[in-house]
Each structure stands twice: as structure tokens, then as C-alpha cells.
Design a protein around this motif. Structure first.
Motif, PDB file in Angstrom:
ATOM      1  N   ILE A  98     -11.917 -13.781 -64.573  1.00 21.33           N
ATOM      2  CA  ILE A  98     -11.636 -13.853 -65.420  1.00 21.33           C
ATOM      3  C   ILE A  98     -12.639 -13.380 -66.749  1.00 21.33           C
ATOM      4  CG2 ILE A  98     -12.886 -16.013 -67.563  1.00 21.33           C
ATOM      5  CD1 ILE A  98     -12.496 -17.995 -65.474  1.00 21.33           C
ATOM      6  N   ILE A  99     -11.711 -12.511 -67.481  1.00 22.28           N
ATOM      7  CA  ILE A  99     -12.239 -11.332 -68.075  1.00 22.28           C
ATOM      8  C   ILE A  99     -12.319 -10.364 -66.958  1.00 22.28           C
ATOM      9  CG2 ILE A  99     -14.698 -10.535 -69.899  1.00 22.28           C
ATOM     10  CD1 ILE A  99     -14.559 -13.692 -70.817  1.00 22.28           C
ATOM     11  N   MET A 100     -13.949 -10.438 -67.030  1.00 24.13           N
ATOM     12  CA  MET A 100     -14.468  -9.257 -65.672  1.00 24.13           C
ATOM     13  C   MET A 100     -15.227  -9.970 -64.489  1.00 24.13           C
ATOM     14  SD  MET A 100     -13.821  -5.981 -67.224  1.00 24.13           S
ATOM     15  CE  MET A 100     -14.920  -4.922 -65.850  1.00 24.13           C
ATOM     16  N   ALA A 101     -14.732 -10.940 -64.294  1.00 22.36           N
ATOM     17  CA  ALA A 101     -15.796 -11.203 -62.943  1.00 22.36           C
ATOM     18  C   ALA A 101     -14.400 -12.452 -62.286  1.00 22.36           C
ATOM     19  CB  ALA A 101     -16.454 -12.183 -63.906  1.00 22.36           C
ATOM     20  N   PHE A 102     -15.390 -12.015 -61.001  1.00 22.53           N
ATOM     21  CA  PHE A 102     -13.829 -13.410 -59.929  1.00 22.53           C
ATOM     22  C   PHE A 102     -15.228 -14.316 -59.503  1.00 22.53           C
ATOM     23  CE2 PHE A 102     -13.654 -14.260 -55.668  1.00 22.53           C
ATOM     24  CZ  PHE A 102     -11.803 -14.574 -55.600  1.00 22.53           C
ATOM     25  N   ILE A 103     -13.797 -15.287 -60.076  1.00 22.86           N
ATOM     26  CA  ILE A 103     -14.734 -17.189 -59.502  1.00 22.86           C
ATOM     27  C   ILE A 103     -13.958 -17.645 -58.040  1.00 22.86           C
ATOM     28  CG2 ILE A 103     -15.229 -19.240 -59.674  1.00 22.86           C
ATOM     29  CD1 ILE A 103     -15.623 -18.539 -63.144  1.00 22.86           C
ATOM     30  N   CYS A 104     -14.219 -17.840 -56.949  1.00 17.99           N
ATOM     31  CA  CYS A 104     -13.375 -18.057 -55.884  1.00 17.99           C
ATOM     32  C   CYS A 104     -12.900 -19.575 -56.665  1.00 17.99           C
ATOM     33  CB  CYS A 104     -15.223 -18.244 -54.883  1.00 17.99           C
ATOM     34  SG  CYS A 104     -16.320 -19.297 -54.298  1.00 17.99           S
ATOM     35  N   ASP A 105     -12.118 -19.969 -54.673  1.00 18.09           N
ATOM     36  CA  ASP A 105     -11.731 -20.909 -55.171  1.00 18.09           C
ATOM     37  C   ASP A 105     -12.475 -22.283 -55.335  1.00 18.09           C
ATOM     38  OD1 ASP A 105      -8.793 -20.110 -56.447  1.00 18.09           O
ATOM     39  OD2 ASP A 105      -7.917 -19.909 -53.743  1.00 18.09           O
ATOM     40  N   GLU A 106     -12.957 -22.142 -54.016  1.00 14.76           N
ATOM     41  CA  GLU A 106     -15.082 -23.026 -53.972  1.00 14.76           C
ATOM     42  C   GLU A 106     -14.880 -23.624 -55.198  1.00 14.76           C
ATOM     43  OE1 GLU A 106     -13.923 -20.455 -51.880  1.00 14.76           O
ATOM     44  OE2 GLU A 106     -13.244 -20.601 -50.555  1.00 14.76           O
ATOM     45  N   CYS A 107     -15.894 -22.357 -55.718  1.00 13.05           N
ATOM     46  CA  CYS A 107     -16.530 -22.643 -56.672  1.00 13.05           C
ATOM     47  C   CYS A 107     -15.828 -22.941 -58.193  1.00 13.05           C
ATOM     48  CB  CYS A 107     -17.209 -21.032 -57.235  1.00 13.05           C
ATOM     49  SG  CYS A 107     -18.392 -21.458 -55.992  1.00 13.05           S
ATOM     50  N   SER A 108     -14.470 -22.650 -58.112  1.00 12.33           N
ATOM     51  CA  SER A 108     -13.818 -22.983 -59.513  1.00 12.33           C
ATOM     52  C   SER A 108     -13.475 -24.756 -59.039  1.00 12.33           C
ATOM     53  CB  SER A 108     -12.875 -22.441 -59.345  1.00 12.33           C
ATOM     54  OG  SER A 108     -11.330 -21.897 -58.702  1.00 12.33           O
ATOM     55  N   SER A 109     -13.198 -24.791 -58.309  1.00 16.96           N
ATOM     56  CA  SER A 109     -12.964 -26.480 -57.330  1.00 16.96           C
ATOM     57  C   SER A 109     -14.376 -26.871 -58.191  1.00 16.96           C
ATOM     58  CB  SER A 109     -12.743 -26.527 -56.591  1.00 16.96           C
ATOM     59  OG  SER A 109     -12.586 -27.626 -55.770  1.00 16.96           O
ATOM     60  N   GLU A 110     -15.293 -26.589 -57.229  1.00  8.78           N
ATOM     61  CA  GLU A 110     -16.553 -27.605 -57.647  1.00  8.78           C
ATOM     62  C   GLU A 110     -16.927 -27.474 -59.586  1.00  8.78           C
ATOM     63  OE1 GLU A 110     -21.112 -27.604 -55.948  1.00  8.78           O
ATOM     64  OE2 GLU A 110     -19.889 -25.980 -55.104  1.00  8.78           O
ATOM     65  N   MET A 111     -16.620 -26.956 -59.827  1.00 11.93           N
ATOM     66  CA  MET A 111     -17.381 -26.554 -61.479  1.00 11.93           C
ATOM     67  C   MET A 111     -16.692 -27.322 -62.025  1.00 11.93           C
ATOM     68  SD  MET A 111     -17.884 -22.256 -62.085  1.00 11.93           S
ATOM     69  CE  MET A 111     -16.741 -22.737 -63.047  1.00 11.93           C
ATOM     70  N   VAL A 112     -14.624 -28.160 -61.864  1.00 19.75           N
ATOM     71  CA  VAL A 112     -14.619 -28.603 -62.682  1.00 19.75           C
ATOM     72  C   VAL A 112     -14.436 -29.979 -62.900  1.00 19.75           C
ATOM     73  CG1 VAL A 112     -12.192 -26.815 -62.989  1.00 19.75           C
ATOM     74  CG2 VAL A 112     -12.116 -28.502 -60.945  1.00 19.75           C
ATOM     75  N   LYS A 113     -15.286 -30.270 -61.204  1.00 17.70           N
ATOM     76  CA  LYS A 113     -15.337 -31.413 -60.960  1.00 17.70           C
ATOM     77  C   LYS A 113     -16.330 -31.886 -61.239  1.00 17.70           C
ATOM     78  CE  LYS A 113     -13.044 -31.778 -56.356  1.00 17.70           C
ATOM     79  NZ  LYS A 113     -12.983 -31.878 -54.678  1.00 17.70           N
ATOM     80  N   THR A 114     -17.884 -31.063 -61.948  1.00 20.84           N
ATOM     81  CA  THR A 114     -19.258 -31.481 -62.378  1.00 20.84           C
ATOM     82  C   THR A 114     -19.030 -32.121 -63.458  1.00 20.84           C
ATOM     83  OG1 THR A 114     -19.706 -29.433 -60.966  1.00 20.84           O
ATOM     84  CG2 THR A 114     -21.202 -29.998 -62.056  1.00 20.84           C
TER      85      THR A 114
END
Length: 66
Positions: free
Chosen positions: A22-38
Motif C-alpha cells: 500500500i503506497i510505499m509500505a508492505f502489510i503481511c497477510d496475518e496483520c491485514s487479516s487481524e486489522m479487518v477483524k478489529t
């Protein structure tokens, strides 16, 4: 053929395989999954917001690109 994305996650700050850029950054699958559930009332929510701000500051986010 699908590209396997790797990098240092801007959320957990660990080297990971699989995630999104995203833009200039990387977000791993585990964190993106946890973020959308938070939920916004969860204690983790402010942490995720703080970490996501890194994507909008070029100087800080370059270290998260592979």
C-alpha cells in the motif's frame, strides 16, 4: 502467474512472505487479516492506526519496502 509479495510488515515489523503493498509500505497477510477483524473499540485499534500512518510518510515507509 501470481507474484509472491515479501517485505518487512509495517504493522508487526517482521520479514514476511505474502501480503499487500500500500503506497510505499508492505502489510503481511496475518496483520491485514487481524486489522479487518478489529473493532474500533478494541485496544489494538489505536496501534493499527499508528502503524498505518507510516504509509503516508515517505521517509518512514521506505524501510518497509522490499
Amino acid at each position: 502467474m501470481e507474484e509472491i509479495r515479501t517485505g518487512v510488515c509495517m504493522i508487526c515489523e517482521q520479514q514476511r512472505i505474502g501480503g499487500i503493498h500500500i503506497i510505499m509500505a508492505f502489510i503481511c497477510d496475518e496483520c491485514s487479516s487481524e486489522m479487518v477483524k478489529t473493532n474500533v473499540s478494541d485496544q489494538k485499534y489505536p496501534f493499527f492506526v499508528k502503524q498505518m500512518k507510516k504509509a503516508f510518510y515517505r521517509g518512514n515507509s521506505k524501510q518497509y519496502m522490499n
